[in-house]
Design a protein around this motif. Structure first.
Motif, PDB file in Angstrom:
ATOM      1  N   GLY A  57     -26.656 -51.668   2.192  1.00 30.67           N
ATOM      2  CA  GLY A  57     -25.855 -50.458   2.794  1.00 30.67           C
ATOM      3  C   GLY A  57     -25.059 -51.311   3.041  1.00 30.67           C
ATOM      4  O   GLY A  57     -24.595 -52.650   2.407  1.00 30.67           O
ATOM      5  N   ALA A  58     -24.236 -51.321   3.699  1.00 27.30           N
ATOM      6  CA  ALA A  58     -22.943 -52.404   4.846  1.00 27.30           C
ATOM      7  C   ALA A  58     -23.550 -52.939   5.683  1.00 27.30           C
ATOM      8  O   ALA A  58     -24.440 -52.912   6.156  1.00 27.30           O
ATOM      9  CB  ALA A  58     -21.763 -50.998   5.199  1.00 27.30           C
ATOM     10  N   PHE A  59     -23.108 -54.214   4.869  1.00 27.37           N
ATOM     11  CA  PHE A  59     -23.327 -55.281   6.198  1.00 27.37           C
ATOM     12  C   PHE A  59     -22.192 -56.338   6.793  1.00 27.37           C
ATOM     13  O   PHE A  59     -22.054 -56.115   8.453  1.00 27.37           O
ATOM     14  CB  PHE A  59     -23.820 -56.632   5.336  1.00 27.37           C
ATOM     15  N   CYS A  60     -21.640 -56.658   6.020  1.00 24.54           N
ATOM     16  CA  CYS A  60     -20.003 -57.241   6.471  1.00 24.54           C
ATOM     17  C   CYS A  60     -19.338 -56.370   6.966  1.00 24.54           C
ATOM     18  O   CYS A  60     -18.213 -56.667   7.924  1.00 24.54           O
ATOM     19  CB  CYS A  60     -19.324 -58.390   5.908  1.00 24.54           C
ATOM     20  N   GLY A  61     -18.663 -55.323   6.128  1.00 27.30           N
ATOM     21  CA  GLY A  61     -17.834 -53.977   6.345  1.00 27.30           C
ATOM     22  C   GLY A  61     -16.484 -54.621   6.309  1.00 27.30           C
ATOM     23  O   GLY A  61     -15.557 -53.623   6.143  1.00 27.30           O
ATOM     24  N   ILE A  62     -16.381 -56.183   5.422  1.00 25.42           N
ATOM     25  CA  ILE A  62     -15.040 -56.309   5.046  1.00 25.42           C
ATOM     26  C   ILE A  62     -15.347 -56.554   4.064  1.00 25.42           C
ATOM     27  O   ILE A  62     -13.746 -57.462   3.566  1.00 25.42           O
ATOM     28  CB  ILE A  62     -14.452 -57.267   6.239  1.00 25.42           C
ATOM     29  N   GLY A  63     -15.847 -56.350   2.894  1.00 30.60           N
ATOM     30  CA  GLY A  63     -14.933 -56.678   1.686  1.00 30.60           C
ATOM     31  C   GLY A  63     -15.562 -57.799   1.212  1.00 30.60           C
ATOM     32  O   GLY A  63     -15.740 -58.202   0.089  1.00 30.60           O
ATOM     33  N   GLN A  64     -16.607 -58.446   1.913  1.00 34.93           N
ATOM     34  CA  GLN A  64     -16.759 -59.788   1.176  1.00 34.93           C
ATOM     35  C   GLN A  64     -18.658 -59.563   0.600  1.00 34.93           C
ATOM     36  O   GLN A  64     -18.667 -60.591  -0.064  1.00 34.93           O
ATOM     37  CB  GLN A  64     -16.892 -61.022   2.283  1.00 34.93           C
ATOM     38  N   CYS A  65     -19.467 -59.424   0.912  1.00 33.34           N
ATOM     39  CA  CYS A  65     -20.871 -59.356   0.497  1.00 33.34           C
ATOM     40  C   CYS A  65     -21.229 -58.538  -0.638  1.00 33.34           C
ATOM     41  O   CYS A  65     -22.229 -59.406  -1.464  1.00 33.34           O
ATOM     42  CB  CYS A  65     -21.078 -58.838   2.549  1.00 33.34           C
ATOM     43  N   TYR A  66     -20.533 -57.643  -0.529  1.00 34.52           N
ATOM     44  CA  TYR A  66     -20.758 -56.596  -1.885  1.00 34.52           C
ATOM     45  C   TYR A  66     -22.483 -56.117  -1.629  1.00 34.52           C
ATOM     46  O   TYR A  66     -22.929 -55.163  -2.806  1.00 34.52           O
ATOM     47  CB  TYR A  66     -21.086 -57.405  -3.122  1.00 34.52           C
ATOM     48  N   ASP A  67     -22.801 -56.042  -0.684  1.00 37.61           N
ATOM     49  CA  ASP A  67     -24.059 -54.804   0.155  1.00 37.61           C
ATOM     50  C   ASP A  67     -23.305 -53.740  -0.423  1.00 37.61           C
ATOM     51  O   ASP A  67     -24.849 -53.347  -0.271  1.00 37.61           O
ATOM     52  CB  ASP A  67     -24.712 -55.298   0.928  1.00 37.61           C
ATOM     53  N   CYS A  68     -22.437 -53.476   0.019  1.00 35.77           N
ATOM     54  CA  CYS A  68     -22.359 -52.177   0.045  1.00 35.77           C
ATOM     55  C   CYS A  68     -22.097 -51.440  -1.069  1.00 35.77           C
ATOM     56  O   CYS A  68     -21.311 -50.365  -0.830  1.00 35.77           O
ATOM     57  CB  CYS A  68     -21.082 -51.851   0.783  1.00 35.77           C
ATOM     58  N   LEU A  69     -22.589 -51.972  -2.114  1.00 35.68           N
ATOM     59  CA  LEU A  69     -22.349 -51.628  -3.297  1.00 35.68           C
ATOM     60  C   LEU A  69     -22.577 -50.211  -4.080  1.00 35.68           C
ATOM     61  O   LEU A  69     -23.301 -50.175  -3.583  1.00 35.68           O
ATOM     62  CB  LEU A  69     -22.300 -52.456  -4.951  1.00 35.68           C
ATOM     63  N   ALA A  80     -18.369 -49.822  -1.010  1.00 31.93           N
ATOM     64  CA  ALA A  80     -18.032 -48.708  -0.377  1.00 31.93           C
ATOM     65  C   ALA A  80     -17.211 -48.372   0.934  1.00 31.93           C
ATOM     66  O   ALA A  80     -16.818 -47.874   1.988  1.00 31.93           O
ATOM     67  CB  ALA A  80     -19.465 -47.601   0.367  1.00 31.93           C
ATOM     68  N   CYS A  81     -17.389 -49.925   1.616  1.00 34.64           N
ATOM     69  CA  CYS A  81     -16.901 -49.938   3.039  1.00 34.64           C
ATOM     70  C   CYS A  81     -14.782 -50.764   2.533  1.00 34.64           C
ATOM     71  O   CYS A  81     -14.196 -50.064   3.784  1.00 34.64           O
ATOM     72  CB  CYS A  81     -16.859 -51.661   3.280  1.00 34.64           C
ATOM     73  N   LEU A  82     -14.699 -50.483   1.529  1.00 30.83           N
ATOM     74  CA  LEU A  82     -13.351 -50.759   1.588  1.00 30.83           C
ATOM     75  C   LEU A  82     -12.468 -49.562   0.874  1.00 30.83           C
ATOM     76  O   LEU A  82     -11.312 -49.717   0.491  1.00 30.83           O
ATOM     77  CB  LEU A  82     -13.311 -51.972   0.211  1.00 30.83           C
TER      78      LEU A  82
HETATM   79  S1  FES Z   1     -20.012 -54.036   3.595  1.00 35.72           S
HETATM   80 FE1  FES Z   1     -20.085 -56.125   2.441  1.00 35.72          FE
HETATM   81  S2  FES Z   1     -18.352 -55.562   1.359  1.00 35.72           S
HETATM   82 FE2  FES Z   1     -18.592 -54.000   2.291  1.00 35.72          FE
END
Ligand code: FES
Length: 103
Positions: A57-69, A80-82
């Motif tokens: 799901g969301a990990f970094c919350g700032i668009g860097q990790c791509y876990d939230c695809l 999804a975080c962006l």
């Molecule tokens: S939570 Fe890391 S890119 Fe969206």
């Protein structure tokens, strides 16, 4: 009396609306990201990793990790975080790399 976060930053919020996650209806607020709306509804994972099927799901919350695809309104690989939530957005679990329909 304690002020709300919205009051502290001087913002005015609009009325809540709904998005969907699969078959589930999820409330969202103007300015809220899709990931924030899902989190607020208790949905912490919305995809699985390609090789091992582990939840993400969301990990970094700032668009860097791509876990939230997620696939949002038919578009795969949206972070999804962006992505700001909009009324009627349809979010679904992304399958694999999101381009299975391309062959
Ligand atoms: S939570 Fe890391 S890119 Fe969206």
């Amino acid at each position: 009396m304690a002020r709300t976060p919205a009051e502290l930053v001087g913002t005015r919020t609009g009325p809540s609306f709904e998005i969907t996650f699969g078959d589930r209806t999820v409330p969202a607020r103007p300015g809220q990201s899709v990931a924030a709306a899902l989190w607020a509804a208790g949905i912490l994972a919305w995809r699985t990793t390609r090789t091992t099927g582990r939840p993400r799901g969301a990990f970094c919350g700032i668009g860097q990790c791509y876990d939230c695809l997620a696939t949002i309104n038919g578009q795969p690989n949206r972070r999804a975080c962006l992505v700001p939530a909009h009324p009627g957005d349809a979010v679904v679990t992304q399958e694999g790399h999101g381009h299975a329909s391309l062959g």
